[in-house]
Design a protein around this motif. Sequence first.
Motif, PDB file in Angstrom:
ATOM      1  N   TYR A   1      -2.713  -4.200  -6.507  1.00 37.81           N
ATOM      2  CA  TYR A   1      -1.372  -4.150  -6.785  1.00 37.81           C
ATOM      3  C   TYR A   1      -1.277  -3.691  -8.701  1.00 37.81           C
ATOM      4  O   TYR A   1      -0.422  -2.945  -8.904  1.00 37.81           O
ATOM      5  CB  TYR A   1      -0.865  -5.646  -6.891  1.00 37.81           C
ATOM      6  CG  TYR A   1       0.185  -6.100  -7.774  1.00 37.81           C
ATOM      7  CD1 TYR A   1       1.695  -5.583  -7.487  1.00 37.81           C
ATOM      8  CD2 TYR A   1      -0.014  -6.712  -8.982  1.00 37.81           C
ATOM      9  CE1 TYR A   1       2.480  -5.699  -8.281  1.00 37.81           C
ATOM     10  CE2 TYR A   1       1.156  -6.784 -10.007  1.00 37.81           C
ATOM     11  CZ  TYR A   1       2.660  -6.421  -9.517  1.00 37.81           C
ATOM     12  OH  TYR A   1       3.551  -6.587 -10.214  1.00 37.81           O
TER      13      TYR A   1
ATOM     14  N   LEU B   1      -1.834   0.172  -8.432  1.00 43.05           N
ATOM     15  CA  LEU B   1      -0.572   0.816  -8.045  1.00 43.05           C
ATOM     16  C   LEU B   1       0.541   0.667  -9.088  1.00 43.05           C
ATOM     17  O   LEU B   1       1.232   1.667  -9.024  1.00 43.05           O
ATOM     18  CB  LEU B   1      -0.121   0.293  -6.684  1.00 43.05           C
ATOM     19  CG  LEU B   1       0.873   1.191  -5.843  1.00 43.05           C
ATOM     20  CD1 LEU B   1       0.817   2.621  -5.541  1.00 43.05           C
ATOM     21  CD2 LEU B   1       1.380   0.360  -4.637  1.00 43.05           C
TER      22      LEU B   1
ATOM     23  N   SER C   1       1.688  -1.445  -1.918  1.00 42.84           N
ATOM     24  CA  SER C   1       0.054  -1.624  -2.279  1.00 42.84           C
ATOM     25  C   SER C   1      -0.475  -1.849  -0.733  1.00 42.84           C
ATOM     26  O   SER C   1      -1.697  -1.476  -0.355  1.00 42.84           O
ATOM     27  CB  SER C   1      -0.569  -2.639  -3.042  1.00 42.84           C
ATOM     28  OG  SER C   1      -0.073  -3.969  -2.608  1.00 42.84           O
TER      29      SER C   1
END
Length: 280
Positions: free
Chosen positions: A15, A18, A40
């Motif tokens: 997470y 990204l 993600s």
Amino acid sequence: MSCGDTSKSTMRLSYEQLRDTLSRFAYFHHWTDDQIRECSILARVVQYAPHQTIPLEQPLPFAYLVLSGQCMILQCLQLVKESFGLATPQQEAESPTPPLGSLAPVHQLEMVRHLHETFTTGAVDLAVGAIRYDPDSAICFLKTPTREEPIEHHFVDAGTLRCGAVFGLGESHQHRTIVARTRTQCLLIPRCWLFLKAQNIGNTWQRLRMYLDCTIPGRDVLYGRFMRDKAWLEYRQRVISESAKRRTGTVMADVPMMCRILELNTSSKVVPVVEKRHAK
């Protein structure tokens, strides 16, 4: 061009990774943390080697965001051998495209839900294997024609996609494919999920698709450029071949006086040096 398996060069971003990656692009500034977290799970980063084909036709279509490197757009021109004119639809039908296609939208959403389930159960590798493309159907070109077919295939570089570019949004790619020009990393996001209303505020991706269709030159434009370059090459080769056989008939009187004076001055400066060396 290579179209080998990319499973070894595929990775999923966390997470945080990204979020930092998407923050570089204006397309995703309005995304919430929940959307980034869901992305993600669904998205993946694939690295392509130079001259490797990037497949656009897969069971689950993806949108491609270029993170690094460059990609080139190759257009295949089908030309008749005798006249070098564009092949007619009937002649193109004699060299059919390999059967490529994607799943129905309902099945695409089911595969997206399957990605969620496999992520929550920890079997992410199974999800990657489920959407791995077939190398035999990865190239968007036509089959290589046999010697009996009157069609020639010429590939023309139609443009370059650099960092930040997006493709695979459903734009027209008839007889066209994307090839990595350098070592390239792309973020692959399922197109059906990206086109949902939450991720597509103001029809951003449809407008970007229309921009690509208007910007990338079509087959007729590329064919005109191809014939213009071909005529220029033929003219240049003809002029060079004729000039090599032609006798100029140049004599000393045709050489400008200033050039002859400079040549004499240069030679006179060299003579004393040679005489001194002999004197030693």
